[in-house]
Design a protein around this motif. Sequence first.
Motif, PDB file in Angstrom:
ATOM      1  N   ARG A  76       0.834  -1.199   0.000  1.00  0.00           N
ATOM      2  CA  ARG A  76       0.000   0.000   0.000  1.00  0.00           C
ATOM      3  C   ARG A  76       0.869   1.250   0.000  1.00  0.00           C
ATOM      4  O   ARG A  76       2.026   1.212   0.454  1.00  0.00           O
ATOM      5  CB  ARG A  76      -0.959   0.015   1.189  1.00  0.00           C
ATOM      6  N   PRO A  77       0.342   2.371  -0.484  1.00  0.00           N
ATOM      7  CA  PRO A  77       1.130   3.604  -0.479  1.00  0.00           C
ATOM      8  C   PRO A  77       1.488   4.037   0.938  1.00  0.00           C
ATOM      9  O   PRO A  77       0.734   3.792   1.891  1.00  0.00           O
ATOM     10  CB  PRO A  77       0.193   4.627  -1.140  1.00  0.00           C
ATOM     11  N   LEU A  78       2.631   4.666   1.064  1.00  0.00           N
ATOM     12  CA  LEU A  78       3.009   5.255   2.344  1.00  0.00           C
ATOM     13  C   LEU A  78       2.090   6.428   2.658  1.00  0.00           C
ATOM     14  O   LEU A  78       1.583   7.094   1.757  1.00  0.00           O
ATOM     15  CB  LEU A  78       4.468   5.720   2.301  1.00  0.00           C
ATOM     16  N   ARG A  79       1.896   6.703   3.956  1.00  0.00           N
ATOM     17  CA  ARG A  79       0.970   7.759   4.338  1.00  0.00           C
ATOM     18  C   ARG A  79       1.377   8.358   5.683  1.00  0.00           C
ATOM     19  O   ARG A  79       2.288   7.861   6.350  1.00  0.00           O
ATOM     20  CB  ARG A  79      -0.441   7.210   4.401  1.00  0.00           C
TER      21      ARG A  79
ATOM     22  N   THR B 129       9.527  11.592   4.833  1.00  0.00           N
ATOM     23  CA  THR B 129       9.599  10.758   3.625  1.00  0.00           C
ATOM     24  C   THR B 129       8.252  10.110   3.331  1.00  0.00           C
ATOM     25  O   THR B 129       7.795  10.099   2.181  1.00  0.00           O
ATOM     26  CB  THR B 129      10.674   9.671   3.798  1.00  0.00           C
ATOM     27  N   ALA B 130       7.612   9.582   4.359  1.00  0.00           N
ATOM     28  CA  ALA B 130       6.309   8.928   4.163  1.00  0.00           C
ATOM     29  C   ALA B 130       5.278   9.913   3.621  1.00  0.00           C
ATOM     30  O   ALA B 130       4.517   9.599   2.695  1.00  0.00           O
ATOM     31  CB  ALA B 130       5.832   8.321   5.480  1.00  0.00           C
ATOM     32  N   ARG B 131       5.258  11.116   4.169  1.00  0.00           N
ATOM     33  CA  ARG B 131       4.283  12.107   3.704  1.00  0.00           C
ATOM     34  C   ARG B 131       4.608  12.578   2.284  1.00  0.00           C
ATOM     35  O   ARG B 131       3.708  12.760   1.459  1.00  0.00           O
ATOM     36  CB  ARG B 131       4.248  13.295   4.663  1.00  0.00           C
ATOM     37  N   ARG B 132       5.893  12.767   2.005  1.00  0.00           N
ATOM     38  CA  ARG B 132       6.297  13.211   0.668  1.00  0.00           C
ATOM     39  C   ARG B 132       5.958  12.155  -0.383  1.00  0.00           C
ATOM     40  O   ARG B 132       5.405  12.473  -1.450  1.00  0.00           O
ATOM     41  CB  ARG B 132       7.797  13.514   0.649  1.00  0.00           C
ATOM     42  N   LEU B 133       6.256  10.884  -0.083  1.00  0.00           N
ATOM     43  CA  LEU B 133       5.956   9.824  -1.044  1.00  0.00           C
ATOM     44  C   LEU B 133       4.448   9.613  -1.188  1.00  0.00           C
ATOM     45  O   LEU B 133       3.963   9.275  -2.265  1.00  0.00           O
ATOM     46  CB  LEU B 133       6.654   8.532  -0.638  1.00  0.00           C
ATOM     47  N   GLY B 134       3.718   9.797  -0.101  1.00  0.00           N
ATOM     48  CA  GLY B 134       2.264   9.721  -0.189  1.00  0.00           C
ATOM     49  C   GLY B 134       1.703  10.798  -1.103  1.00  0.00           C
ATOM     50  O   GLY B 134       0.796  10.542  -1.897  1.00  0.00           O
ATOM     51  N   ALA B 135       2.265  12.008  -1.008  1.00  0.00           N
ATOM     52  CA  ALA B 135       1.831  13.107  -1.875  1.00  0.00           C
ATOM     53  C   ALA B 135       2.205  12.830  -3.327  1.00  0.00           C
ATOM     54  O   ALA B 135       1.421  13.104  -4.247  1.00  0.00           O
ATOM     55  CB  ALA B 135       2.455  14.416  -1.404  1.00  0.00           C
ATOM     56  N   ARG B 136       3.390  12.288  -3.541  1.00  0.00           N
ATOM     57  CA  ARG B 136       3.828  11.998  -4.912  1.00  0.00           C
ATOM     58  C   ARG B 136       2.982  10.877  -5.528  1.00  0.00           C
ATOM     59  O   ARG B 136       2.791  10.848  -6.740  1.00  0.00           O
ATOM     60  CB  ARG B 136       5.315  11.640  -4.927  1.00  0.00           C
TER      61      ARG B 136
ATOM     62  N   ASP C 139       5.565   9.522  -8.436  1.00  0.00           N
ATOM     63  CA  ASP C 139       6.338   8.361  -7.997  1.00  0.00           C
ATOM     64  C   ASP C 139       5.354   7.451  -7.279  1.00  0.00           C
ATOM     65  O   ASP C 139       4.510   7.935  -6.515  1.00  0.00           O
ATOM     66  CB  ASP C 139       7.473   8.776  -7.054  1.00  0.00           C
ATOM     67  N   LEU C 140       5.454   6.147  -7.525  1.00  0.00           N
ATOM     68  CA  LEU C 140       4.461   5.220  -6.990  1.00  0.00           C
ATOM     69  C   LEU C 140       5.121   4.260  -6.008  1.00  0.00           C
ATOM     70  O   LEU C 140       5.345   3.082  -6.299  1.00  0.00           O
ATOM     71  CB  LEU C 140       3.767   4.472  -8.133  1.00  0.00           C
ATOM     72  N   ALA C 141       5.464   4.793  -4.842  1.00  0.00           N
ATOM     73  CA  ALA C 141       6.121   3.997  -3.800  1.00  0.00           C
ATOM     74  C   ALA C 141       5.081   3.261  -2.971  1.00  0.00           C
ATOM     75  O   ALA C 141       4.018   3.799  -2.640  1.00  0.00           O
ATOM     76  CB  ALA C 141       6.961   4.895  -2.900  1.00  0.00           C
ATOM     77  N   LEU C 142       5.397   2.007  -2.628  1.00  0.00           N
ATOM     78  CA  LEU C 142       4.504   1.158  -1.846  1.00  0.00           C
ATOM     79  C   LEU C 142       5.257   0.557  -0.670  1.00  0.00           C
ATOM     80  O   LEU C 142       6.399   0.105  -0.820  1.00  0.00           O
ATOM     81  CB  LEU C 142       3.952   0.027  -2.718  1.00  0.00           C
ATOM     82  N   SER C 143       4.616   0.534   0.484  1.00  0.00           N
ATOM     83  CA  SER C 143       5.186  -0.193   1.609  1.00  0.00           C
ATOM     84  C   SER C 143       4.880  -1.672   1.440  1.00  0.00           C
ATOM     85  O   SER C 143       3.839  -2.046   0.886  1.00  0.00           O
ATOM     86  CB  SER C 143       4.631   0.325   2.938  1.00  0.00           C
ATOM     87  N   MET C 144       5.788  -2.515   1.880  1.00  0.00           N
ATOM     88  CA  MET C 144       5.657  -3.971   1.775  1.00  0.00           C
ATOM     89  C   MET C 144       5.333  -4.507   3.170  1.00  0.00           C
ATOM     90  O   MET C 144       6.148  -4.391   4.087  1.00  0.00           O
ATOM     91  CB  MET C 144       6.978  -4.558   1.257  1.00  0.00           C
TER      92      MET C 144
END
Length: 208
Positions: free
Chosen positions: A20-23, A60-67, A73-78
């Motif tokens: 799922r996306p970081l948040r 980082t989590a908030r920035r990647l969630g915004a992206r 950028d489509l970053a996902l937590s595992m």
Amino acid sequence: MSPLLLPLPTALVGERLILRPLRRGDGAELFAVVDRSRDHLRRFLPWVDKTQGVDDCEATARRLGARWILREDLALSMRLRGSDRLIGGTGLHRFDFEVRSFEVGYWIEKPSEGQGYVQEAVRLVAALAVRRLEARHVRIHCDATNDRSARVPRALGFTEEARLRCNTTTPTGEVRDTLVFGLTAEEFAAQLWSGAAIAAVDAADRDG
């Protein structure tokens, strides 16, 4: 269609993983995972040394969630199914929507490596790229000395397309080569694992 309007999953559920996306609020858990595997991860990942506290990871989590929302950028937590415990990260990066080419990235904490989690994550992410983003080409880059990382695309049927010599440096400043692996949409469809991965993507909720 503008990339901003592309519907993407709120989460991808695999056999053993949830992606799922970081948040907002993920920073403390993200820092704990990185910090306990810091020596293991920093050899290949330049961002590890920049995460020196919970605030760094929360930012980082908030920035990647915004992206993710902006489709930049489509970053996902595992995460492990059942416990929802964070064990690593994956996602699609450095993409070209005109060509429909996407790069898959991944990292995992040391206690969880060697158990097939990364392969499962890459199967799901590759299916996301092909099924939802109409990818023509999915690629993986890895340090030429990172044998464990290179085993992932080889096991999943990716073709080793190039060895980029002396094209980047390690986090400690040493010059290194990079291996490039690729999988076309047609090659993806021919993999035995693609059907289950597509089913997981099709079953996922959409965020827009």
